[in-house]
Each structure stands twice: as structure tokens, then as C-alpha cells.
Write a protein that holds these residues in place. Structure first.
Motif, mmCIF file in Angstrom:
data_model
loop_
_atom_site.group_PDB
_atom_site.id
_atom_site.type_symbol
_atom_site.label_atom_id
_atom_site.label_comp_id
_atom_site.label_asym_id
_atom_site.label_seq_id
_atom_site.Cartn_x
_atom_site.Cartn_y
_atom_site.Cartn_z
ATOM 1 N N SER A 180 58.210 -5.305 -20.273
ATOM 2 C CA SER A 180 57.381 -5.996 -21.263
ATOM 3 C C SER A 180 58.193 -6.299 -22.523
ATOM 4 N N GLU B 224 60.460 -9.223 -22.022
ATOM 5 C CA GLU B 224 59.719 -10.491 -22.073
ATOM 6 C C GLU B 224 59.329 -10.873 -23.505
ATOM 7 N N GLY B 225 59.612 -9.998 -24.450
ATOM 8 C CA GLY B 225 59.326 -10.305 -25.860
ATOM 9 C C GLY B 225 57.988 -9.798 -26.346
ATOM 10 N N ASN B 226 57.270 -9.068 -25.480
ATOM 11 C CA ASN B 226 55.975 -8.508 -25.894
ATOM 12 C C ASN B 226 56.194 -7.101 -26.450
ATOM 13 N N THR B 227 56.427 -7.023 -27.742
ATOM 14 C CA THR B 227 56.735 -5.714 -28.331
ATOM 15 C C THR B 227 55.459 -4.990 -28.755
ATOM 16 N N GLU C 183 49.005 -2.618 -24.471
ATOM 17 C CA GLU C 183 49.491 -2.132 -23.174
ATOM 18 C C GLU C 183 50.753 -1.289 -23.361
ATOM 19 N N ASN C 184 51.668 -1.772 -24.222
ATOM 20 C CA ASN C 184 52.905 -1.017 -24.456
ATOM 21 C C ASN C 184 52.625 0.327 -25.106
ATOM 22 N N HIS D 56 49.670 -6.675 -35.639
ATOM 23 C CA HIS D 56 50.252 -7.888 -35.058
ATOM 24 C C HIS D 56 49.156 -8.867 -34.624
ATOM 25 N N ARG D 57 48.079 -8.306 -34.019
ATOM 26 C CA ARG D 57 46.973 -9.167 -33.570
ATOM 27 C C ARG D 57 46.276 -9.811 -34.768
ATOM 28 N N THR E 43 52.064 -4.599 -28.357
ATOM 29 C CA THR E 43 50.848 -4.836 -27.564
ATOM 30 C C THR E 43 50.159 -3.498 -27.279
ATOM 31 N N ALA F 213 50.376 -2.831 -33.084
ATOM 32 C CA ALA F 213 49.782 -3.868 -32.218
ATOM 33 C C ALA F 213 48.530 -4.451 -32.875
ATOM 34 N N SER G 63 48.412 -12.529 -36.141
ATOM 35 C CA SER G 63 48.387 -13.761 -35.338
ATOM 36 C C SER G 63 47.106 -14.555 -35.584
#
Lengths: 71, 216
Positions: free
Chosen positions: B125, B128-131, B135-136, B209-210, B133, B206, B213
Motif C-alpha cells: 500500500s 502505491e502511494g497510499n500512506t 487500512e494501513n 488527511h481525509r 489510510t 489518516a 482532502s
């Protein structure tokens, strides 16, 4: 009952006879972000965005934002 | 460290985890079969067996070489040496020790594999650039719990396993006594808790970050 900020973008666009695409071109904000604002899904709005929108729509911040009681 | 270097390191770790994953998945399949085949083909005579059993044990070495391993310490003279470690033992009476050692290894391998696969998903993950999140954050939390789980289950299994194995092994070397050993590594447990705390920080990141965004 909680209060929310409603963005009257729909109404202002209708009054100015302007499309979302035109507004996007004028203010340099992507259609996706304008759509988030229009649907009330945004969490916050920057002063710079507010200034750009007010200039493009020739309105005051108070015309764009409205305090509303949530259902 | 620049973002480019950081990204290169992330890719490198992810590739390493890819290789390790394949290796350990293969071991997880092959190992139980190997234990079973060797166990079934073991000669009945203990002297002819060449399959060592690894057991974590404490040992005492006494000066009286005439005493045997099953005697009480008082019978065996002065204590010369004591220690603990992963000992390789042979000469078992039955096959129980062999199967038990194999089962303990397999259980620990499954816990390790779970942590490894979760860690690999986390790095995939990140590559793929998804830092930042949710899920992480959840994956990092699972890695932390796996870390703690492994370092709790491992000494417990080894302690209780070694008790059973000591009863099964016909160990009879004069002057040497064997005991079950329990070694809990507080440092590693602390590291596991630290990973769980870090996962909480990642969850907060996360959330921020959300929100960021959704700030227009």
C-alpha cells in the motif's frame, strides 16, 4: 439538532446563469472539488477559495454560505 | 532522507517481503509434511535415530560424573556450570517429542506468517502511494498485536512443550540435568506495544488527511 453550513452554489449559479464548468474555468478549482462543495460534502473551505468564488459569482461570502439546521 | 530515497527504501523492503513471503509460505506447506514423513520413517531403536529435536531448556552441569541426569541435584556434587538455550537433543523413547517440536514450530510459523503477510500488505500500500489510510493503520495495529502474540505464545509453548518433551526424552548423561526454561523478552513486548501506539498515530494522520482532502 445540529447546525450545518450549506453552500448555496446551485442557487447562485442559477441566478448568474453560469454552469459549473464555466465557474471551474474562472476560479481554477477542479470540477470534482466544486461538486464536493455543491453537494455539501466538503469539510472546510479556504479563504482563498471563498474570495475566488465570491469574485467569480459577484457576491458576498454571506450569499454563498448559510447556517441551516440539520434534519 | 529525501522522499525519493524513502520511496526507494519502501520499494526495496516490499520486494524483500515478497521474497520472504514466498519462502515462508513454501516452508509452511513443506514443513508439516517433512515432520510427518520423518516421524513415520523413524527407526524404532532410539540409537539409530538421527532426527534431532530442538528444545529450549535450562541445564546444570555437576562435578559428580557418576551421577545421572535423572538424579536430584544433591546427589550430583558441586554445580560447575548452568545455562539455558536452544538445545538439540536426540535419543527419544517415543515419537511424541519429534511431533510436538514440529507442531510448536508450525504454530509459531503461522503466527509469523500472519504478521509477515500483513506487513507485506502494508508495504504494498505504501509503494502505491497510499500512506495515510485507515487500512494501513489497521494493518500496523495487527502487526503490533502479532508481535506481542508471538513473543507471548513462543515462550509459553516452549515451556510447556519442553516439560512434555523432557518426560519423553530418555536423557541420561552423568552430571548433566535439564529443566524446562521460560524466557519472556520484555523488550520485544514493549516494541509490540510501541507499534500499536504508532498505529493510533497513523489513524489520526489518516483522519487529518481525509479532512484535508475535503478542504476546498
Amino acid at each position: 439538532m445540529a447546525a450545518i453550513i450549506k453552500v448555496n452554489l446551485d442557487l447562485l449559479l442559477l441566478q448568474r446563469k453560469m454552469s459549473l464548468t464555466e465557474l471551474s474555468d474562472k476560479v481554477g478549482i477542479t470540477m470534482a472539488n466544486l461538486s464536493i462543495l455543491k453537494r455539501g460534502k466538503g469539510k472546510a473551505i479556504r479563504f482563498s477559495t471563498l474570495v475566488a468564488l465570491c469574485e467569480a459569482l459577484d457576491c458576498q461570502p454571506g450569499d454563498l454560505l448559510q447556517l441551516e439546521e440539520e434534519d | 532522507m529525501s522522499p525519493v530515497q524513502q520511496n526507494k527504501l519502501t520499494v526495496l523492503v516490499k520486494r524483500f517481503l515478497d521474497i520472504i513471503r514466498i519462502l515462508f509460505l513454501a516452508v509452511a506447506v513443506i514443513w508439516p509434511l517433512t515432520v510427518l514423513i520423518i516421524g513415520l520413517s523413524m527407526p524404532d531403536d532410539p540409537q539409530e535415530r538421527h532426527a534431532d529435536v530442538n528444545v529450549f531448556l535450562s541445564f546444570h552441569v555437576h562435578s559428580d560424573e557418576t551421577a545421572n541426569g535423572l538424579s536430584t541435584p544433591e546427589d550430583q556434587g558441586e554445580l560447575i556450570m548452568r545455562g539455558r538455550g536452544d538445545l538439540q537433543l536426540n535419543n527419544t523413547r517415543g515419537r511424541l517429542s519429534w511431533y510436538l517440536a514440529g507442531a510448536i514450530s508450525q504454530i509459531l510459523l503461522f503466527i509469523f506468517l500472519y504478521g509477515l503477510l500483513t506487513m507485506r500488505k502494508l508495504f504494498a500500500s505504501l509503494v502505491e502511494g497510499n500512506t495515510f489510510t485507515e487500512e494501513n493503520s489497521e494493518r500496523l495495529r495487527k502487526v503490533g498485536f502479532t508481535f506481542i502474540g508471538w513473543h507471548l505464545v513462543s515462550p509459553l509453548l516452549q515451556y510447556f512443550g519442553s516439560r512434555i518433551m523432557l518426560n519423553d526424552i530418555a536423557f541420561n548423561v552423568p552430571g548433566i540435568q535439564l529443566f524446562p526454561a521460560f524466557e519472556l523478552n520484555i523488550g520485544w513486548l514493549f516494541a509490540g506495544f510501541a507499534i500499536i501506539v504508532l498505529s493510533g498515530i497513523l489513524r489520526e494522520a489518516a483522519n487529518l488527511h481525509r479532512e484535508q482532502s475535503l478542504t476546498i
